[in-house]
Design a protein around this motif. Structure first.
Motif, PDB file in Angstrom:
ATOM      1  N   VAL A   1     -71.857  13.194 -48.819  1.00 32.81           N
ATOM      2  CA  VAL A   1     -72.986  14.120 -48.880  1.00 32.81           C
ATOM      3  C   VAL A   1     -74.124  13.539 -49.716  1.00 32.81           C
ATOM      4  N   PHE A   2     -73.796  12.955 -50.849  1.00 35.59           N
ATOM      5  CA  PHE A   2     -74.821  12.467 -51.765  1.00 35.59           C
ATOM      6  C   PHE A   2     -75.243  11.021 -51.486  1.00 35.59           C
TER       7      PHE A   2
ATOM      8  N   ARG B   1     -67.666  26.708 -41.908  1.00 36.94           N
ATOM      9  CA  ARG B   1     -69.096  26.626 -41.556  1.00 36.94           C
ATOM     10  C   ARG B   1     -69.341  25.558 -40.487  1.00 36.94           C
ATOM     11  N   ALA B   2     -68.576  24.471 -40.528  1.00 38.21           N
ATOM     12  CA  ALA B   2     -68.715  23.398 -39.535  1.00 38.21           C
ATOM     13  C   ALA B   2     -68.039  23.753 -38.216  1.00 38.21           C
TER      14      ALA B   2
ATOM     15  N   ILE C   1     -72.589  23.144 -50.554  1.00 36.16           N
ATOM     16  CA  ILE C   1     -72.702  22.568 -51.894  1.00 36.16           C
ATOM     17  C   ILE C   1     -74.029  22.962 -52.534  1.00 36.16           C
ATOM     18  N   GLU C   2     -75.093  23.015 -51.741  1.00 42.61           N
ATOM     19  CA  GLU C   2     -76.383  23.455 -52.272  1.00 42.61           C
ATOM     20  C   GLU C   2     -76.283  24.867 -52.831  1.00 42.61           C
ATOM     21  N   GLN C   3     -75.512  25.699 -52.165  1.00 44.82           N
ATOM     22  CA  GLN C   3     -75.344  27.088 -52.586  1.00 44.82           C
ATOM     23  C   GLN C   3     -74.334  27.236 -53.721  1.00 44.82           C
TER      24      GLN C   3
ATOM     25  N   LEU D   1     -70.662  17.162 -42.566  1.00 42.27           N
ATOM     26  CA  LEU D   1     -71.636  16.760 -43.584  1.00 42.27           C
ATOM     27  C   LEU D   1     -72.769  17.778 -43.704  1.00 42.27           C
ATOM     28  N   GLU D   2     -73.241  18.261 -42.578  1.00 41.38           N
ATOM     29  CA  GLU D   2     -74.302  19.269 -42.588  1.00 41.38           C
ATOM     30  C   GLU D   2     -73.819  20.548 -43.272  1.00 41.38           C
ATOM     31  N   ALA D   3     -72.627  20.978 -42.915  1.00 41.70           N
ATOM     32  CA  ALA D   3     -72.067  22.183 -43.532  1.00 41.70           C
ATOM     33  C   ALA D   3     -71.822  21.972 -45.021  1.00 41.70           C
TER      34      ALA D   3
END
Length: 190
Positions: free
Chosen positions: A64-65, A42-43, A27-29, A20-22
């Motif tokens: 995530v959301f 990334r995770a 997703i932000e990027q 979830l953190e990754a």
């Protein structure tokens, strides 16, 4: 004595949290169409681990959301209890539109399924639909909302404005107020 069960559960929880953190960062990027492989890398897990936790992209996006959507859902309840129906629905739609316009990919991720159906109750779309349903019912009962407006209409409107504003929250808010002139009844529509 078998100690593998609890250890796996703890490891599974850690993997889910790392995923979830990754996912949030990627997703932000890159937006909601971010590479699932990039998220797994990334995770620090394999793609099979990602798919065990999140069987589809939609399931991952919902996770995530989910926190932001839960906050919006609680906010709808609060507004319904403290403001007039017109102010409650207007304020909530502003907050929804701002959130979806500034959170890359959430607007598209929260759209109804291809048949126009609402997702299950606990999903992001289901939570938003439930929140909007209360505000729509209150506004319709107060005579400040057109009778033919549905919760799904308003969620779709907020999503469309968010997509059209391309991340510009102020433009999304301005467009929302223009659109509300077509759905709210009475003087000073928005």
């Amino acid at each position: 004595m078998n100690t593998a069960g609890p250890a796996r559960r703890a490891d599974s929880r850690r993997n889910r949290a790392r995923l979830l953190e990754a996912a949030e960062a990627v997703i932000e990027q890159d937006g909601a169409q971010a590479s699932l492989e990039a998220i797994a890398r990334r995770a620090g897990v394999g793609s099979a681990t990602l798919h065990r936790h999140f069987p589809s992209r939609q399931a991952l996006l919902n996770a995530v959301f989910h926190e932001g959507v839960e906050r919006l859902s609680r906010r709808a309840q609060e507004l319904a209890e403290t403001q007039t129906p017109r102010d409650a629905i207007t304020t909530w739609l502003e907050e929804l539109t701002t959130y979806t316009s500034t959170t890359r990919g959430v607007a598209a991720a929260l759209m109804a399924d291809p048949d126009g159906g609402v997702a299950v109750e606990g999903s992001c779309h289901g939570l938003l639909h439930g929140a909007a349903a209360r505000l729509v019912a209150d506004a319709a009962e107060a005579g400040v909302l057109r009778d033919d407006v549905t919760p799904l209409d308003l969620i779709t409107l907020a999503n469309a404005l968010s997509l059209a504003s391309d991340g510009d929250a102020e433009t999304a808010r301005r467009l929302l107020h223009l659109a509300l002139g077509g759905v709210l009844l009475g003087a000073g529509s928005a």
